[in-house]
Design a protein around this motif. Structure first.
Motif, PDB file in Angstrom:
ATOM      1  N   ASP A   1       0.767  -1.061   0.001  1.00 38.55           N
ATOM      2  CA  ASP A   1       0.037   0.046  -0.079  1.00 38.55           C
ATOM      3  C   ASP A   1       0.855   1.373  -0.115  1.00 38.55           C
ATOM      4  OD1 ASP A   1      -2.336  -1.483   0.052  1.00 38.55           O
ATOM      5  OD2 ASP A   1      -2.154  -1.722   2.222  1.00 38.55           O
ATOM      6  N   LEU A   2       1.947   1.273   0.770  1.00 37.41           N
ATOM      7  CA  LEU A   2       2.957   2.396   0.804  1.00 37.41           C
ATOM      8  C   LEU A   2       3.431   2.520  -0.441  1.00 37.41           C
ATOM      9  CD1 LEU A   2       4.036   4.518   2.588  1.00 37.41           C
ATOM     10  CD2 LEU A   2       5.787   2.707   3.293  1.00 37.41           C
ATOM     11  N   LYS A   3       3.988   1.435  -1.212  1.00 34.73           N
ATOM     12  CA  LYS A   3       4.415   1.429  -2.611  1.00 34.73           C
ATOM     13  C   LYS A   3       3.591   2.118  -3.585  1.00 34.73           C
ATOM     14  CE  LYS A   3       8.117  -2.115  -1.927  1.00 34.73           C
ATOM     15  NZ  LYS A   3       9.377  -1.303  -1.772  1.00 34.73           N
ATOM     16  N   ILE A   4       2.364   1.880  -3.459  1.00 34.87           N
ATOM     17  CA  ILE A   4       1.581   2.165  -4.578  1.00 34.87           C
ATOM     18  C   ILE A   4       1.188   3.572  -4.384  1.00 34.87           C
ATOM     19  CG2 ILE A   4      -0.967   1.997  -5.169  1.00 34.87           C
ATOM     20  CD1 ILE A   4      -0.616  -0.896  -5.157  1.00 34.87           C
ATOM     21  N   SER A   5       0.895   4.121  -3.058  1.00 33.93           N
ATOM     22  CA  SER A   5       0.705   5.448  -2.732  1.00 33.93           C
ATOM     23  C   SER A   5       1.875   6.328  -3.333  1.00 33.93           C
ATOM     24  CB  SER A   5       0.704   5.504  -1.045  1.00 33.93           C
ATOM     25  OG  SER A   5       0.454   6.857  -0.709  1.00 33.93           O
ATOM     26  N   ARG A   6       3.105   5.885  -2.980  1.00 31.51           N
ATOM     27  CA  ARG A   6       4.362   6.692  -3.499  1.00 31.51           C
ATOM     28  C   ARG A   6       4.348   6.771  -4.959  1.00 31.51           C
ATOM     29  NH1 ARG A   6       8.841   4.504   0.833  1.00 31.51           N
ATOM     30  NH2 ARG A   6       7.969   5.962   2.670  1.00 31.51           N
ATOM     31  N   LEU A   7       3.831   5.663  -5.481  1.00 34.87           N
ATOM     32  CA  LEU A   7       3.910   5.421  -6.927  1.00 34.87           C
ATOM     33  C   LEU A   7       2.980   6.179  -7.667  1.00 34.87           C
ATOM     34  CD1 LEU A   7       4.886   4.343  -9.568  1.00 34.87           C
ATOM     35  CD2 LEU A   7       3.399   2.268  -9.091  1.00 34.87           C
ATOM     36  N   ARG A   8       1.574   6.387  -7.033  1.00 35.02           N
ATOM     37  CA  ARG A   8       0.588   7.379  -7.354  1.00 35.02           C
ATOM     38  C   ARG A   8       1.126   8.676  -7.429  1.00 35.02           C
ATOM     39  NH1 ARG A   8      -4.159   4.486  -4.081  1.00 35.02           N
ATOM     40  NH2 ARG A   8      -5.230   3.214  -5.614  1.00 35.02           N
ATOM     41  N   LYS A   9       1.775   9.151  -6.359  1.00 34.71           N
ATOM     42  CA  LYS A   9       2.251  10.642  -6.182  1.00 34.71           C
ATOM     43  C   LYS A   9       3.248  10.879  -7.363  1.00 34.71           C
ATOM     44  CE  LYS A   9       4.255  13.848  -3.101  1.00 34.71           C
ATOM     45  NZ  LYS A   9       4.866  14.050  -1.827  1.00 34.71           N
ATOM     46  N   LYS A  10       4.100   9.932  -7.615  1.00 35.24           N
ATOM     47  CA  LYS A  10       5.142   9.909  -8.964  1.00 35.24           C
ATOM     48  C   LYS A  10       4.631  10.101  -9.861  1.00 35.24           C
ATOM     49  CE  LYS A  10       9.617   7.807  -9.743  1.00 35.24           C
ATOM     50  NZ  LYS A  10      10.508   6.937  -9.188  1.00 35.24           N
ATOM     51  N   LEU A  11       3.493   9.123 -10.337  1.00 33.29           N
ATOM     52  CA  LEU A  11       3.031   9.437 -11.706  1.00 33.29           C
ATOM     53  C   LEU A  11       2.265  10.495 -11.704  1.00 33.29           C
ATOM     54  CD1 LEU A  11       1.433   5.695 -11.837  1.00 33.29           C
ATOM     55  CD2 LEU A  11       3.329   6.676 -13.079  1.00 33.29           C
ATOM     56  N   LYS A  12       1.603  10.842 -10.729  1.00 27.58           N
ATOM     57  CA  LYS A  12       0.940  12.425 -10.882  1.00 27.58           C
ATOM     58  C   LYS A  12       1.919  13.501 -11.018  1.00 27.58           C
ATOM     59  CE  LYS A  12      -2.630  14.955  -8.592  1.00 27.58           C
ATOM     60  NZ  LYS A  12      -3.600  14.774  -7.167  1.00 27.58           N
ATOM     61  N   GLU A  13       2.810  13.414 -10.512  1.00 28.37           N
ATOM     62  CA  GLU A  13       3.840  14.677 -10.817  1.00 28.37           C
ATOM     63  C   GLU A  13       4.644  14.283 -12.194  1.00 28.37           C
ATOM     64  OE1 GLU A  13       6.581  14.036  -7.354  1.00 28.37           O
ATOM     65  OE2 GLU A  13       5.254  15.013  -5.920  1.00 28.37           O
ATOM     66  N   THR A  14       4.858  12.897 -12.564  1.00 34.84           N
ATOM     67  CA  THR A  14       5.661  12.845 -13.666  1.00 34.84           C
ATOM     68  C   THR A  14       4.830  13.392 -15.056  1.00 34.84           C
ATOM     69  OG1 THR A  14       6.784  11.302 -12.703  1.00 34.84           O
ATOM     70  CG2 THR A  14       7.132  11.245 -14.964  1.00 34.84           C
ATOM     71  N   ILE A  15       3.432  13.045 -15.022  1.00 39.59           N
ATOM     72  CA  ILE A  15       2.843  13.100 -16.193  1.00 39.59           C
ATOM     73  C   ILE A  15       1.480  14.130 -16.011  1.00 39.59           C
ATOM     74  CG2 ILE A  15       3.214  10.791 -17.021  1.00 39.59           C
ATOM     75  CD1 ILE A  15       0.596   9.927 -15.893  1.00 39.59           C
ATOM     76  N   SER A  16       1.461  15.107 -15.188  1.00 39.90           N
ATOM     77  CA  SER A  16       0.513  16.201 -14.796  1.00 39.90           C
ATOM     78  C   SER A  16       0.505  16.979 -16.169  1.00 39.90           C
ATOM     79  CB  SER A  16       0.880  16.876 -13.690  1.00 39.90           C
ATOM     80  OG  SER A  16       2.412  17.655 -13.955  1.00 39.90           O
ATOM     81  N   GLU A  17       1.236  17.098 -17.233  1.00 40.03           N
ATOM     82  CA  GLU A  17       1.130  18.075 -18.312  1.00 40.03           C
ATOM     83  C   GLU A  17       0.384  17.407 -19.382  1.00 40.03           C
ATOM     84  OE1 GLU A  17       5.073  15.925 -19.147  1.00 40.03           O
ATOM     85  OE2 GLU A  17       4.194  16.900 -17.279  1.00 40.03           O
ATOM     86  N   HIS A  18       0.058  16.145 -19.274  1.00 39.43           N
ATOM     87  CA  HIS A  18      -0.811  15.326 -20.285  1.00 39.43           C
ATOM     88  C   HIS A  18      -2.290  15.304 -20.089  1.00 39.43           C
ATOM     89  CE1 HIS A  18       3.176  14.164 -22.209  1.00 39.43           C
ATOM     90  NE2 HIS A  18       3.428  13.454 -21.002  1.00 39.43           N
TER      91      HIS A  18
END
Length: 121
Positions: free
Chosen positions: A84-101
């Motif tokens: 759950d912690l890994k997925i939470s961190r991954l969600r945040k990373k994805l949101k930051e990485t692809i926010s411009e699309h």
């Protein structure tokens, strides 16, 4: 550790790459890279395993227990929240990485079932 390595090898043999129907997501298993709209996501090993496993099983949700065993490499005891912690961190990373699309890549929680990969265009 050996069990985790064997699991990773077993899941990647014969799977050089994956591309979804809209070609938004591309997974290169040999180089262990994931690209969203051609942009490398720069994921660590466990993040790569989570996305690759969810993509492979998409659109079906993957249970926490199965994902835990695949990524962490041991049986889920019902209390450990590492996945759950890994997925939470991954969600945040994805949101930051692809926010411009306008297209998005997210991991959705499916109540009572687990997690699924959501690629929307």
């Amino acid at each position: 550790m050996l069990a985790k390595i064997k699991t990773i090898i077993a899941h990647t043999i014969g799977q050089d790459s994956f591309s979804n129907e809209y070609d938004l997501l591309r997974i290169d298993s040999k180089k262990r890279d994931i690209f969203f709209k051609g942009k490398a996501l720069n994921l660590n090993d466990s993040e790569f395993e989570i996305i690759a496993y969810l993509a492979k099983n998409s659109p079906q949700p993957v249970s926490r227990e199965v994902l835990f065993k695949h990524v962490i490499g041991r049986e889920y005891d019902g209390l450990d929240r590492a996945i759950d912690l890994k997925i939470s961190r991954l969600r945040k990373k994805l949101k930051e990485t692809i926010s411009e699309h306008k297209e998005s890549l997210d991991i959705k929680s499916v109540r009572g079932k687990g997690y699924s990969l959501d690629i929307s265009h």
